[in-house]
Design an enzyme around this catalytic site. Structure first.
Site, PDB file in Angstrom:
ATOM      1  N   LEU A 146       0.949  -1.149   0.110  1.00  0.00           N
ATOM      2  CA  LEU A 146      -0.165  -0.104   0.049  1.00  0.00           C
ATOM      3  C   LEU A 146       0.907   1.468  -0.030  1.00  0.00           C
ATOM      4  O   LEU A 146       1.977   1.092   0.579  1.00  0.00           O
ATOM      5  CB  LEU A 146      -0.894  -0.134   1.436  1.00  0.00           C
ATOM      6  CG  LEU A 146      -2.053  -1.234   1.363  1.00  0.00           C
ATOM      7  CD1 LEU A 146      -2.557  -0.847   2.603  1.00  0.00           C
ATOM      8  CD2 LEU A 146      -2.801  -1.217   0.082  1.00  0.00           C
ATOM      9  N   ASP A 147       0.607   2.290  -0.551  1.00  0.00           N
ATOM     10  CA  ASP A 147       1.188   3.438  -0.664  1.00  0.00           C
ATOM     11  C   ASP A 147       1.458   4.087   0.921  1.00  0.00           C
ATOM     12  O   ASP A 147       0.766   3.661   1.706  1.00  0.00           O
ATOM     13  CB  ASP A 147       0.484   4.774  -1.410  1.00  0.00           C
ATOM     14  CG  ASP A 147       0.408   4.364  -2.913  1.00  0.00           C
ATOM     15  OD1 ASP A 147       1.105   3.635  -3.258  1.00  0.00           O
ATOM     16  OD2 ASP A 147      -0.624   5.008  -3.576  1.00  0.00           O
ATOM     17  N   LYS A 148       2.502   4.657   0.968  1.00  0.00           N
ATOM     18  CA  LYS A 148       2.874   5.137   2.328  1.00  0.00           C
ATOM     19  C   LYS A 148       1.483   5.903   3.352  1.00  0.00           C
ATOM     20  O   LYS A 148       1.447   5.637   4.112  1.00  0.00           O
ATOM     21  CB  LYS A 148       3.913   6.313   2.156  1.00  0.00           C
ATOM     22  CG  LYS A 148       4.091   7.164   3.731  1.00  0.00           C
ATOM     23  CD  LYS A 148       5.230   8.055   3.239  1.00  0.00           C
ATOM     24  CE  LYS A 148       5.436   9.048   4.669  1.00  0.00           C
ATOM     25  NZ  LYS A 148       6.460  10.181   4.454  1.00  0.00           N
ATOM     26  N   THR A 150      -1.759   5.440   2.126  1.00  0.00           N
ATOM     27  CA  THR A 150      -3.039   4.752   2.261  1.00  0.00           C
ATOM     28  C   THR A 150      -3.040   3.691   3.333  1.00  0.00           C
ATOM     29  O   THR A 150      -2.004   3.156   3.616  1.00  0.00           O
ATOM     30  CB  THR A 150      -2.860   3.731   1.030  1.00  0.00           C
ATOM     31  OG1 THR A 150      -2.970   4.762  -0.310  1.00  0.00           O
ATOM     32  CG2 THR A 150      -4.065   2.883   0.546  1.00  0.00           C
ATOM     33  N   ARG A 256      -5.567   5.427  -7.849  1.00  0.00           N
ATOM     34  CA  ARG A 256      -5.253   6.833  -7.801  1.00  0.00           C
ATOM     35  C   ARG A 256      -5.233   7.256  -9.451  1.00  0.00           C
ATOM     36  O   ARG A 256      -5.938   8.451  -9.796  1.00  0.00           O
ATOM     37  CB  ARG A 256      -4.001   7.377  -7.073  1.00  0.00           C
ATOM     38  CG  ARG A 256      -4.211   6.789  -5.684  1.00  0.00           C
ATOM     39  CD  ARG A 256      -2.712   6.984  -4.905  1.00  0.00           C
ATOM     40  NE  ARG A 256      -2.053   8.306  -4.882  1.00  0.00           N
ATOM     41  CZ  ARG A 256      -0.904   8.627  -4.425  1.00  0.00           C
ATOM     42  NH1 ARG A 256      -0.215   7.814  -4.250  1.00  0.00           N
ATOM     43  NH2 ARG A 256      -0.634   9.993  -4.578  1.00  0.00           N
TER      44      ARG A 256
END
Length: 336
Positions: A146-148, A150, A256
């Site tokens: 997961l993105d930082k 998210t 996104r």
């Protein structure tokens, strides 16, 4: 022949006449011995390379003859991430897997600029001796990220056997198995339909290398979305939307990029929704304040379903809206 067998420290290289107009990464590959191409690329992206007095972060930057390239090689770090006592919200754990609800701000894996304070560091500390080893090393097996900024559900393997099974499930993307990944999102605008599917290949952005973009040359990417709720702006017209998204593929920044591609970028997304910043002025005062305090993209991994790698049991976990997104959602709804 290389000029330097580079070790820790600062090194300078002068671009020769026949190297002028070449890419920075290619010149370094020829002249900076002892460092792999991937290591040189990481140094460039991490801002450790200057040309003249400018920091260059683009490996494709073309150098000129006579320019001085300065290479800063930081001290070597241990081959394996160190254990760090970082609090974790553990949803499920047994001898094979661990499922956590990741908070915003936590990087998943050590990388340039983030060699500590990551989820991997935290898992090594928490799991300790229960990690039987991935590839012969005591470390967790990360099969998705997961993105930082998210939040939400993630699974990691604790054994080689579990790692192989989870890797296979995530590679299949649920086409033939039980795997499902669902996300809750707050996005700008309101789609005309109640549900839909975005099929658009994703690749690196042609100019901004830290971004992804919809490109015909990219890898297949499929996102399914469903409209949950619509929120009006100050004029009463739909301004924002709550969506549930489900992935059929797992590309970097997929949701996104896809939502921005169809004109509905995530609230708070400074990378893919920068062009929508002015829309905040159309929110009510409470929602405007909640969005200003968010400091991240409004995306949360709320659903994870998979087949247990040892027992074969289909297991499912859900995580509701986190506090910051719940607060923003409530503020958006208050305008009705």
């Amino acid at each position: 022949m290389t000029d330097h067998q580079l070790q820790e420290g600062v090194h300078e290289i002068t671009v020769s006449g026949d190297e002028g107009s070449r890419r920075l990464d290619r010149v370094l590959a020829l002249r900076a011995g002892g460092l792999s191409r991937s290591r040189l690329k990481a140094l460039i992206v991490d801002g450790q390379i200057t040309v003249g007095e400018r920091t260059i972060r683009d490996p494709a930057y073309h150098v000129a003859a006579g320019e001085t390239i300065t290479i800063r090689v930081p001290p070597a770090v241990p081959a394996e991430p160190a254990a760090e006592a970082i609090p974790l919200n553990i949803v499920y754990e047994d001898d094979a897997i661990i499922v956590i609800d990741k908070p915003a701000g936590l990087v998943v894996h050590p990388a340039a600029g983030h060699d500590s304070g990551t989820l991997v560091n935290a898992l090594i500390a928490h799991c300790g001796e229960s990690l039987s080893g991935i590839g012969g090393v005591r470390r967790p097996g990360i099969v998705h990220r997961l993105d930082k900024d998210t939040t939400g559900l993630m699974v990691a393997a604790k054994t080689d056997r579990a790692h192989r099974s989870l890797t296979k499930q995530f590679a299949d993307h649920g086409r033939t198995g039980a795997l499902r990944r669902g996300y809750l999102a707050l996005a700008w605008g309101a789609p005309e339909r109640h549900h839909g599917t975005i099929v658009a290949a994703i690749d690196r952005h042609p100019h901004a290398r830290d971004k992804m973009a919809v490109r015909a040359s990219g890898r297949e990417a499929i996102t399914h979305w469903e409209l949950l709720e619509t929120f009006p702006g100050a004029d009463g017209r739909p301004l924002a939307t709550a969506l549930a998204c489900h992935l059929e593929t797992g590309r970097t920044h997929q949701i996104r990029v896809h939502l921005a591609h169809i004109g509905h970028p995530l609230l708070g997304d400074k990378v893919y929704g920068a062009g929508f910043k002015t829309k905040a002025s159309q929110l009510g005062p409470e929602a405007r304040q909640a969005l200003a305090g968010l400091h991240r993209q409004a995306l949360h991994a709320y659903l994870l379903t998979l087949e247990h790698p040892i027992t074969g049991e289909v297991m499912e976990w859900q995580s509701g809206w986190p506090a910051d997104l719940a607060h923003l959602k409530a503020a958006l709804a208050a305008a009705r």
